[in-house]
Design a protein around this motif. Sequence first.
Motif, PDB file in Angstrom:
ATOM      1  N   ILE A  21       0.843  -1.200   0.000  1.00 30.27           N
ATOM      2  CA  ILE A  21       0.000   0.000   0.000  1.00 30.27           C
ATOM      3  C   ILE A  21       0.878   1.249   0.000  1.00 30.27           C
ATOM      4  O   ILE A  21       0.584   2.222  -0.695  1.00 30.27           O
ATOM      5  N   SER A  22       1.969   1.236   0.784  1.00 31.81           N
ATOM      6  CA  SER A  22       2.880   2.388   0.817  1.00 31.81           C
ATOM      7  C   SER A  22       3.470   2.680  -0.556  1.00 31.81           C
ATOM      8  O   SER A  22       3.800   3.820  -0.861  1.00 31.81           O
ATOM      9  N   SER A  23       3.618   1.652  -1.377  1.00 34.18           N
ATOM     10  CA  SER A  23       4.216   1.798  -2.699  1.00 34.18           C
ATOM     11  C   SER A  23       3.219   2.223  -3.767  1.00 34.18           C
ATOM     12  O   SER A  23       3.617   2.753  -4.809  1.00 34.18           O
ATOM     13  N   MET A  24       1.951   1.981  -3.524  1.00 26.19           N
ATOM     14  CA  MET A  24       0.947   2.106  -4.583  1.00 26.19           C
ATOM     15  C   MET A  24       0.828   3.505  -5.196  1.00 26.19           C
ATOM     16  O   MET A  24       0.669   3.631  -6.401  1.00 26.19           O
ATOM     17  N   ILE A  25       0.895   4.534  -4.393  1.00 28.41           N
ATOM     18  CA  ILE A  25       0.694   5.874  -4.933  1.00 28.41           C
ATOM     19  C   ILE A  25       2.047   6.579  -4.985  1.00 28.41           C
ATOM     20  O   ILE A  25       2.373   7.425  -4.162  1.00 28.41           O
ATOM     21  N   LEU A  26       2.870   6.166  -5.953  1.00 29.26           N
ATOM     22  CA  LEU A  26       4.173   6.774  -6.188  1.00 29.26           C
ATOM     23  C   LEU A  26       5.070   6.806  -4.951  1.00 29.26           C
ATOM     24  O   LEU A  26       5.877   7.706  -4.778  1.00 29.26           O
ATOM     25  N   GLY A  27       4.904   5.839  -4.059  1.00 32.10           N
ATOM     26  CA  GLY A  27       5.752   5.753  -2.872  1.00 32.10           C
ATOM     27  C   GLY A  27       5.442   6.775  -1.797  1.00 32.10           C
ATOM     28  O   GLY A  27       6.230   6.950  -0.858  1.00 32.10           O
ATOM     29  N   ILE A  28       4.306   7.454  -1.900  1.00 35.99           N
ATOM     30  CA  ILE A  28       3.972   8.482  -0.916  1.00 35.99           C
ATOM     31  C   ILE A  28       3.872   7.888   0.489  1.00 35.99           C
ATOM     32  O   ILE A  28       4.219   8.545   1.469  1.00 35.99           O
ATOM     33  N   GLY A  29       3.443   6.631   0.583  1.00 37.91           N
ATOM     34  CA  GLY A  29       3.372   5.980   1.886  1.00 37.91           C
ATOM     35  C   GLY A  29       4.724   5.921   2.578  1.00 37.91           C
ATOM     36  O   GLY A  29       4.816   6.020   3.806  1.00 37.91           O
ATOM     37  N   TYR A  30       5.789   5.776   1.808  1.00 38.94           N
ATOM     38  CA  TYR A  30       7.146   5.787   2.368  1.00 38.94           C
ATOM     39  C   TYR A  30       7.578   7.216   2.713  1.00 38.94           C
ATOM     40  O   TYR A  30       8.186   7.457   3.752  1.00 38.94           O
ATOM     41  N   ILE A  31       7.280   8.134   1.831  1.00 40.64           N
ATOM     42  CA  ILE A  31       7.694   9.525   2.009  1.00 40.64           C
ATOM     43  C   ILE A  31       7.084  10.124   3.271  1.00 40.64           C
ATOM     44  O   ILE A  31       7.670  11.010   3.898  1.00 40.64           O
ATOM     45  N   MET A  32       5.929   9.616   3.685  1.00 44.17           N
ATOM     46  CA  MET A  32       5.273  10.108   4.896  1.00 44.17           C
ATOM     47  C   MET A  32       6.200  10.063   6.105  1.00 44.17           C
ATOM     48  O   MET A  32       6.061  10.871   7.022  1.00 44.17           O
ATOM     49  N   ALA A  33       7.171   9.138   6.119  1.00 50.59           N
ATOM     50  CA  ALA A  33       8.095   9.024   7.252  1.00 50.59           C
ATOM     51  C   ALA A  33       8.900  10.302   7.451  1.00 50.59           C
ATOM     52  O   ALA A  33       9.392  10.556   8.555  1.00 50.59           O
ATOM     53  N   GLY A  34       9.025  11.104   6.446  1.00 51.76           N
ATOM     54  CA  GLY A  34       9.745  12.357   6.576  1.00 51.76           C
ATOM     55  C   GLY A  34       8.909  13.491   7.146  1.00 51.76           C
ATOM     56  O   GLY A  34       9.447  14.535   7.507  1.00 51.76           O
ATOM     57  N   PHE A  35       7.606  13.291   7.274  1.00 52.49           N
ATOM     58  CA  PHE A  35       6.723  14.390   7.655  1.00 52.49           C
ATOM     59  C   PHE A  35       5.832  14.126   8.858  1.00 52.49           C
ATOM     60  O   PHE A  35       5.177  15.051   9.329  1.00 52.49           O
ATOM     61  N   THR A  36       5.770  12.905   9.338  1.00 54.21           N
ATOM     62  CA  THR A  36       4.894  12.614  10.473  1.00 54.21           C
ATOM     63  C   THR A  36       5.648  12.799  11.783  1.00 54.21           C
ATOM     64  O   THR A  36       6.876  12.720  11.837  1.00 54.21           O
ATOM     65  N   GLU A  37       4.910  13.038  12.847  1.00 60.80           N
ATOM     66  CA  GLU A  37       5.497  13.342  14.152  1.00 60.80           C
ATOM     67  C   GLU A  37       6.457  12.257  14.634  1.00 60.80           C
ATOM     68  O   GLU A  37       7.537  12.547  15.132  1.00 60.80           O
ATOM     69  N   LYS A  38       6.053  11.008  14.480  1.00 56.94           N
ATOM     70  CA  LYS A  38       6.889   9.890  14.956  1.00 56.94           C
ATOM     71  C   LYS A  38       7.657   9.230  13.813  1.00 56.94           C
ATOM     72  O   LYS A  38       8.132   8.110  13.936  1.00 56.94           O
ATOM     73  N   LYS A  39       7.780   9.934  12.696  1.00 52.07           N
ATOM     74  CA  LYS A  39       8.526   9.463  11.529  1.00 52.07           C
ATOM     75  C   LYS A  39       7.986   8.124  11.011  1.00 52.07           C
ATOM     76  O   LYS A  39       8.737   7.255  10.602  1.00 52.07           O
ATOM     77  N   GLN A  40       6.665   7.985  11.041  1.00 51.42           N
ATOM     78  CA  GLN A  40       6.043   6.744  10.594  1.00 51.42           C
ATOM     79  C   GLN A  40       5.671   6.807   9.115  1.00 51.42           C
ATOM     80  O   GLN A  40       5.096   7.786   8.654  1.00 51.42           O
ATOM     81  N   ALA A  41       6.008   5.747   8.405  1.00 48.37           N
ATOM     82  CA  ALA A  41       5.520   5.570   7.043  1.00 48.37           C
ATOM     83  C   ALA A  41       4.099   5.009   7.143  1.00 48.37           C
ATOM     84  O   ALA A  41       3.651   4.604   8.227  1.00 48.37           O
ATOM     85  N   LEU A  42       3.398   4.969   6.036  1.00 50.89           N
ATOM     86  CA  LEU A  42       2.026   4.475   6.047  1.00 50.89           C
ATOM     87  C   LEU A  42       1.951   3.053   6.592  1.00 50.89           C
ATOM     88  O   LEU A  42       1.080   2.725   7.393  1.00 50.89           O
ATOM     89  N   HIS A  43       2.893   2.179   6.183  1.00 53.76           N
ATOM     90  CA  HIS A  43       2.852   0.797   6.652  1.00 53.76           C
ATOM     91  C   HIS A  43       3.115   0.708   8.156  1.00 53.76           C
ATOM     92  O   HIS A  43       2.625  -0.206   8.812  1.00 53.76           O
ATOM     93  N   ASP A  44       3.861   1.655   8.722  1.00 54.76           N
ATOM     94  CA  ASP A  44       4.051   1.690  10.171  1.00 54.76           C
ATOM     95  C   ASP A  44       2.741   2.050  10.864  1.00 54.76           C
ATOM     96  O   ASP A  44       2.394   1.479  11.902  1.00 54.76           O
ATOM     97  N   MET A  45       2.020   3.008  10.304  1.00 50.98           N
ATOM     98  CA  MET A  45       0.740   3.400  10.889  1.00 50.98           C
ATOM     99  C   MET A  45      -0.261   2.254  10.831  1.00 50.98           C
ATOM    100  O   MET A  45      -0.982   1.998  11.798  1.00 50.98           O
ATOM    101  N   ILE A  46      -0.295   1.562   9.699  1.00 56.34           N
ATOM    102  CA  ILE A  46      -1.219   0.443   9.540  1.00 56.34           C
ATOM    103  C   ILE A  46      -0.912  -0.657  10.552  1.00 56.34           C
ATOM    104  O   ILE A  46      -1.814  -1.213  11.179  1.00 56.34           O
ATOM    105  N   ALA A  47       0.384  -0.958  10.735  1.00 50.35           N
ATOM    106  CA  ALA A  47       0.787  -2.057  11.619  1.00 50.35           C
ATOM    107  C   ALA A  47       0.964  -1.610  13.079  1.00 50.35           C
ATOM    108  O   ALA A  47       1.165  -2.453  13.948  1.00 50.35           O
ATOM    109  N   GLY A  48       0.903  -0.324  13.344  1.00 53.33           N
ATOM    110  CA  GLY A  48       1.097   0.172  14.698  1.00 53.33           C
ATOM    111  C   GLY A  48       2.535   0.002  15.175  1.00 53.33           C
ATOM    112  O   GLY A  48       2.792  -0.401  16.294  1.00 53.33           O
ATOM    113  N   THR A  49       3.488   0.314  14.271  1.00 52.78           N
ATOM    114  CA  THR A  49       4.908   0.146  14.597  1.00 52.78           C
ATOM    115  C   THR A  49       5.657   1.463  14.483  1.00 52.78           C
ATOM    116  O   THR A  49       5.168   2.425  13.892  1.00 52.78           O
TER     117      THR A  49
END
Length: 162
Positions: free
Chosen positions: A128-156
Amino acid sequence: MATAAPARPQAAPTQYAGFWIRVVAYIIDAVLLGIVNSVVFAFFGGGMAALVKPGQDPSTVNVAALLGALSTMILIITAIHLCYYTFLESSEKQGTVGKMVLGLKVTDADGRRISVGRAAGRTLSKIISSMILGIGYIMAGFTEKKQALHDMIAGTLVVRTK
């Protein structure tokens, strides 16, 4: 006169692993998995080459055998990747080789080791993180706890250990 209890040392604040250090860890893992993939490709590529003879009429190629070999190769590579990330991130080391080299580990929201099931879910969520041009991965650079989308989904979380 009563004496005050000694002050407890405060735990150091959690240092979350940001986007770029995670990219470097990914590159290390990609090189290792690339070596394994090349062995699998060599084995199946040789097998597929044996199915097609030089100068052979294309209409006589056994397409079903070629597709079967290709499908098997893809399944094996996918299983290797799933096992690599799942078992290493749920192990006592809590990270892949790339993460270990850089002093990173994967934890749950409370800083504990994650289960095999959660690690598998995290790994599969990377699709899922890869599906939209890797935006799910890029989120790690902008979220408070540096979580990528897959981290948020898995609670990691991915945290620094050094």
